[in-house]
Design a protein around this motif. Structure first.
Motif, PDB file in Angstrom:
ATOM      1  N   PRO A 462       0.804  -1.227   0.000  1.00  0.00           N
ATOM      2  CA  PRO A 462       0.000   0.000   0.000  1.00  0.00           C
ATOM      3  C   PRO A 462       0.835   1.273   0.000  1.00  0.00           C
ATOM      4  N   ILE A 463       2.046   1.223   0.577  1.00  0.00           N
ATOM      5  CA  ILE A 463       2.920   2.398   0.513  1.00  0.00           C
ATOM      6  C   ILE A 463       3.304   2.676  -0.936  1.00  0.00           C
ATOM      7  N   SER A 464       3.635   1.618  -1.680  1.00  0.00           N
ATOM      8  CA  SER A 464       3.978   1.773  -3.094  1.00  0.00           C
ATOM      9  C   SER A 464       2.770   2.229  -3.907  1.00  0.00           C
ATOM     10  N   ASP A 465       1.595   1.701  -3.568  1.00  0.00           N
ATOM     11  CA  ASP A 465       0.364   2.109  -4.246  1.00  0.00           C
ATOM     12  C   ASP A 465       0.123   3.607  -4.046  1.00  0.00           C
ATOM     13  N   ASN A 466       0.272   4.062  -2.806  1.00  0.00           N
ATOM     14  CA  ASN A 466       0.147   5.490  -2.503  1.00  0.00           C
ATOM     15  C   ASN A 466       1.171   6.311  -3.265  1.00  0.00           C
ATOM     16  N   ALA A 467       2.390   5.801  -3.351  1.00  0.00           N
ATOM     17  CA  ALA A 467       3.449   6.512  -4.070  1.00  0.00           C
ATOM     18  C   ALA A 467       3.077   6.694  -5.535  1.00  0.00           C
ATOM     19  N   SER A 474       0.940  14.362  -9.085  1.00  0.00           N
ATOM     20  CA  SER A 474       1.982  15.396  -9.189  1.00  0.00           C
ATOM     21  C   SER A 474       2.484  15.549 -10.623  1.00  0.00           C
ATOM     22  N   GLU A 475       1.937  14.713 -11.520  1.00  0.00           N
ATOM     23  CA  GLU A 475       2.282  14.762 -12.944  1.00  0.00           C
ATOM     24  C   GLU A 475       3.777  14.542 -13.181  1.00  0.00           C
ATOM     25  N   LEU A 476       4.319  13.528 -12.469  1.00  0.00           N
ATOM     26  CA  LEU A 476       5.711  13.139 -12.698  1.00  0.00           C
ATOM     27  C   LEU A 476       5.788  12.299 -13.970  1.00  0.00           C
ATOM     28  N   ASP A 477       7.006  12.032 -14.429  1.00  0.00           N
ATOM     29  CA  ASP A 477       7.191  11.271 -15.666  1.00  0.00           C
ATOM     30  C   ASP A 477       6.547   9.891 -15.578  1.00  0.00           C
ATOM     31  N   SER A 478       6.170   9.348 -16.730  1.00  0.00           N
ATOM     32  CA  SER A 478       5.552   8.024 -16.775  1.00  0.00           C
ATOM     33  C   SER A 478       6.502   6.940 -16.261  1.00  0.00           C
ATOM     34  N   ASP A 479       7.822   7.165 -16.387  1.00  0.00           N
ATOM     35  CA  ASP A 479       8.792   6.183 -15.881  1.00  0.00           C
ATOM     36  C   ASP A 479       8.651   5.994 -14.375  1.00  0.00           C
ATOM     37  N   VAL A 480       8.318   7.075 -13.670  1.00  0.00           N
ATOM     38  CA  VAL A 480       8.137   7.000 -12.216  1.00  0.00           C
ATOM     39  C   VAL A 480       6.938   6.120 -11.901  1.00  0.00           C
ATOM     40  N   ARG A 481       5.841   6.343 -12.604  1.00  0.00           N
ATOM     41  CA  ARG A 481       4.633   5.543 -12.373  1.00  0.00           C
ATOM     42  C   ARG A 481       4.868   4.084 -12.734  1.00  0.00           C
ATOM     43  N   ASN A 482       5.670   3.830 -13.752  1.00  0.00           N
ATOM     44  CA  ASN A 482       5.976   2.449 -14.120  1.00  0.00           C
ATOM     45  C   ASN A 482       6.681   1.721 -12.988  1.00  0.00           C
ATOM     46  N   ILE A 483       7.595   2.429 -12.316  1.00  0.00           N
ATOM     47  CA  ILE A 483       8.313   1.832 -11.179  1.00  0.00           C
ATOM     48  C   ILE A 483       7.351   1.530 -10.042  1.00  0.00           C
ATOM     49  N   THR A 484       6.526   2.508  -9.683  1.00  0.00           N
ATOM     50  CA  THR A 484       5.602   2.300  -8.563  1.00  0.00           C
ATOM     51  C   THR A 484       4.542   1.261  -8.902  1.00  0.00           C
ATOM     52  N   ASP A 485       4.123   1.182 -10.169  1.00  0.00           N
ATOM     53  CA  ASP A 485       3.145   0.169 -10.570  1.00  0.00           C
ATOM     54  C   ASP A 485       3.729  -1.238 -10.451  1.00  0.00           C
ATOM     55  N   LYS A 486       4.998  -1.383 -10.815  1.00  0.00           N
ATOM     56  CA  LYS A 486       5.643  -2.685 -10.684  1.00  0.00           C
ATOM     57  C   LYS A 486       5.732  -3.093  -9.211  1.00  0.00           C
ATOM     58  N   LEU A 487       6.090  -2.146  -8.359  1.00  0.00           N
ATOM     59  CA  LEU A 487       6.150  -2.430  -6.927  1.00  0.00           C
ATOM     60  C   LEU A 487       4.762  -2.746  -6.374  1.00  0.00           C
ATOM     61  N   ASP A 488       3.751  -2.014  -6.857  1.00  0.00           N
ATOM     62  CA  ASP A 488       2.380  -2.232  -6.399  1.00  0.00           C
ATOM     63  C   ASP A 488       1.883  -3.608  -6.817  1.00  0.00           C
ATOM     64  N   SER A 489       2.234  -4.029  -8.032  1.00  0.00           N
ATOM     65  CA  SER A 489       1.815  -5.351  -8.511  1.00  0.00           C
ATOM     66  C   SER A 489       2.401  -6.455  -7.638  1.00  0.00           C
ATOM     67  N   VAL A 490       3.683  -6.325  -7.323  1.00  0.00           N
ATOM     68  CA  VAL A 490       4.303  -7.296  -6.416  1.00  0.00           C
ATOM     69  C   VAL A 490       3.631  -7.226  -5.046  1.00  0.00           C
ATOM     70  N   GLY A 491       3.244  -5.998  -4.655  1.00  0.00           N
ATOM     71  CA  GLY A 491       2.568  -5.808  -3.375  1.00  0.00           C
ATOM     72  C   GLY A 491       1.229  -6.512  -3.300  1.00  0.00           C
ATOM     73  N   ASN A 492       0.501  -6.584  -4.420  1.00  0.00           N
ATOM     74  CA  ASN A 492      -0.766  -7.322  -4.434  1.00  0.00           C
ATOM     75  C   ASN A 492      -0.537  -8.799  -4.142  1.00  0.00           C
TER      76      ASN A 492
END
Length: 726
Positions: A462-467, A474-492
């Motif tokens: 959930p910390i990664s999901d929040n991130a 915050s409209e950061l680069d898509s690369d940032v979201r890709n990293i957090t999405d990968k962490l979130d998927s593992v988190g599921n």
């Protein structure tokens, strides 16, 4: 034996000290730009407001129950008994502290994980920040649980003399009641945090998804969606605070059930044969605590190793290393402690304890619990990770629309029940074979002995999901979201593994609590049995089997009611506030937070109170045998329903993420297949994050309440009174 408590308090203080160090080091990290800090502050304020109000409700409930316990126990014993009530309050304080600290660190770590992903563009370095934040929750679970048990042992067991053999063998059995009430205090907080937090997070999540992604076709966590802040708040109060209180309750329930069972076996031996080993009883009462302390130290080492070693690009492997290292150290350390405590015990002591494999017996049982926990976790991973076929099939089915997505997910969830139940069945039988009923209780302790590592890994999700949400808003680069999405998927996947541990240990702990319940109301020395030809037991089992479905239905309905209000509010804002979807106007986030808070606090009360009152009402109406059947039926039903809901929901969620990763050619975000997968994920949300996690609390809180009131059920029930009048 008392010197062994030094190891328990040392382990607890080490864990809490390391948690404080990690808390401080995370908080020192940079939050990023002003927009990121603004969003993180809004999430923090919303989470603080909700949990503060929820804890006020819990405080009222706890005060009422504590007074009731003091009155009931005093009337029962003809002397003023305040000790169980105080232990009950200590349990609530420890569980509440763990949930509060975990929620606080999650609201600090989320933005720092997003900033780490933005600065480093390295998934390994970002993982370390998320895991460091999650480790605070994990270490607090083990630390606060053992700290509370240490206080109960020192203050009530030793200073007040309740651990004295005379006190244990003469009326009342006050010390075991103190342990039961301590566990019940932890259960009360866990139930409210899991139910309240689960309703909150899923109402916001469903509202955001149904209108934002499905109707407006805007990305997940898009700042134009008014429900995004509420959704992120929900991750902290439901998936972090609720998770921590939940597994702390499981951990405490497993330890206390084994200690209570040891006392029950001792008293039964005295009643049947007139003799039993006092020395062996003391060892059996301290062994679960010492084994848990070894596991907590192992968790500290396992977490520290991953945080200190060089980062890799494989988050799943790093997280597994943390868990497996903690499990391996626990098994090895437990073997040493077992020899030191039982290695020189005589044949009479072994016979008294039913240690059929000699001094190795309790270690074998605990190790069976460790191994079965790992296997159940691996099974959950297979059915929920998009690296494996079941979830991939769900994703492929989404190309045919939401109906087949849901149908395939139901099939996966149902099929996933069989293998964990086989593992639990083998573990139950084998642990009983080597060490009797105490062995089954120790299998539960073993399964949760490295709970701090599993909770740390679970909380990182959930910390990664929040991130990811903060990165999107915050409209950061898509690369940032890709990293957090990968962490979130593992988190599921790690969350599904954690739920498997929780329900597996709950089943073993509930079984040992049930045996203690039988000891509590039956004459000492009598044969223990639940004869299903007895109509009271059979009727109780039938009612008990239906109870988890009633409870689950109430929770799903509660989420739906709260989500419906959220959907209406998001639609209203899209319609009435010009420029939101064009990004020219700012949504009203505060109203959505208030809707989730009010909905959760209103809807959580009946299901939470039902779990406490149902066994009490049944016991006073129909007596202890009906309650015994009730516990059997509810436990069997809840285990399968919890596994089904947890795995089906996790598979639906990761099926959606599999499509978002681009793994299916021609499909991606915004495609018809993705829309269908979003529907499946939305259906699964209340199942995996509200229903499934609450069911293991349901069976343990019912078992604990029944154990506390067992003698009252025997002496005061309406059915027996009517039969005597006839």
């Amino acid at each position: 034996m008392e010197v062994l408590l030094v190891l328990v308090i040392v382990a607890a203080l080490l864990a809490l000290g390391y948690a404080a160090f990690n808390f401080a080091s995370v908080k020192k990290m940079d939050e990023g730009n002003a927009r990121m800090s603004e969003i993180a502050e809004a999430i923090r304020v919303g989470a603080n407001a909700f949990i503060t109000y929820e804890y006020k409700i819990i405080a009222v409930v706890v005060a009422i129950i504590a007074v009731a316990f003091a009155v009931i126990f005093s009337l029962q014993s003809s002397t003023f008994m305040w000790q169980p009530s105080v232990c009950f309050v200590i349990g609530t304080v420890m569980s509440a502290c763990a949930g509060w600290v975990g929620m606080k660190i999650a609201t600090y770590a989320n933005v720092r994980v997003a900033n780490a992903a933005n600065k480093t563009r390295n998934i390994g370095e970002t993982l370390k920040v998320a895991l460091k934040g999650g480790s605070v929750m994990g270490l607090c679970v083990g630390g606060f649980a053992l700290l509370g048990l240490f206080i109960v042992y020192i203050v009530f067991g030793m200073l007040l003399g309740l651990l004295d053999i005379t006190a244990l063998t003469t009326g009342g059995h006050i010390f075991t009641q103190c342990l039961s009430c301590y566990a019940l205090g932890c259960s009360i907080v866990a139930m409210f945090n899991r139910v309240g937090g689960g309703i909150y997070t899923k109402a916001a999540d469903m509202g955001a998804d149904l209108v934002g992604k499905t109707e407006a076709h805007i990305p997940e966590d898009d700042p134009r969606n008014p429900a995004t802040i509420a959704d992120n708040v929900g991750d902290n109060v439901g998936d972090v605070a609720g998770l921590g209180s939940d597994l702390l309750e499981s951990y405490v329930g497993a330890i206390t059930s084994s200690i209570i069972l040891a006392v029950s076996l001792f008293l039964s031996n005295i009643a049947s044969s007139g003799a039993a080993s006092e020395n062996m009883l003391q060892k059996m009462m301290y062994y679960p605590l010492v084994f848990a302390a070894i596991g907590l130290v192992a968790c500290i080492l396992g977490i520290a190793y991953v945080l200190l070693k060089k980062a890799t690009d494989n988050p799943h492997k790093d997280l597994n290393i943390s868990t497996w290292a903690a499990a391996a150290i626990t098994v090895i350390g437990g073997l040493v402690v077992t020899y030191l405590m039982f290695g020189k015990a005589g044949a009479a002591d072994m016979a008294f304890a039913k240690f059929n494999a000699g001094w190795l017996s309790p270690w074998i049982a605990a190790t069976l619990g460790v191994v079965s926990g790992v296997i159940i976790g691996a099974i959950a991973e297979y059915y929920t990770s998009y690296d494996y076929r079941p979830t991939q099939i769900i994703a492929q089915a989404s190309k045919e629309g939401p109906a087949l997505t849901i149908t395939q997910g139901l099939a996966v969830g149902m099929k996933s029940c069989m293998y964990p139940l086989i593992v639990l069945g083998i573990t139950t039988y084998a642990s009983y074979a080597v060490s009797g009923m105490f062995g089954i209780a120790m299998a539960a302790v073993g399964m949760l002995s490295f709970v701090s590592a599993t909770v740390s890994v679970d909380t990182y999700g959930p910390i990664s999901d929040n991130a990811g949400g903060i990165a999107e808003m915050s409209e950061l680069d898509s690369d940032v979201r890709n990293i957090t999405d990968k962490l979130d998927s593992v988190g599921n996947t790690t969350a599904a593994i954690g739920k498997g541990f929780a329900i597996g240990s709950a089943s073993l702990a509930a079984l040992s609590l049930m045996v203690s319940f039988l000891y509590a109301f039956q004459p000492e020395g009598s044969t223990l049995d639940l004869n299903f030809t007895d109509p009271k037991i059979l009727a109780g089992a039938l009612v008990g089997a239906a109870l988890p479905y009633l409870f689950s239905g109430m929770l799903i309905e509660a989420v739906a009611n709260a989500a419906r209000k959220m959907v209406e509010e998001v639609r209203r804002q899209f319609k009435e506030i010009p420029g939101i979807l064009e990004g020219k106007a700012k949504p009203d986030y505060k109203t959505c937070i208030e809707i989730s808070s009010q909905g959760a606090l209103k809807e959580m009360r009946v299901p939470a109170i039902l779990s406490i009152l149902f066994p009490l009402v049944c016991g006073f109406l129909f007596g202890p045998y009906f309650v015994g059947g009730l516990l059997i039926g509810a436990t069997l039903s809840a285990i399968m329903l919890a596994i089904f809901t947890g795995n089906a929901g996790g598979a639906w969620d990761n099926g959606k993420k599999y499509i978002e990763s681009g793994a299916i050619e021609g499909q991606g975000k915004g495609s018809p297949a993705h829309d269908a997968a979003v529907v499946g994920d939305t259906v699964g949300d209340p199942l995996k994050d509200t229903v499934g996690p609450s069911l293991d609390i349901l069976i343990k809180i019912m078992s604990t309440v029944s154990l506390v009131a067992a003698v009252l059920f025997r002496d005061y029930n309406l059915l027996d009174w009517i039969m005597k009048m006839m």
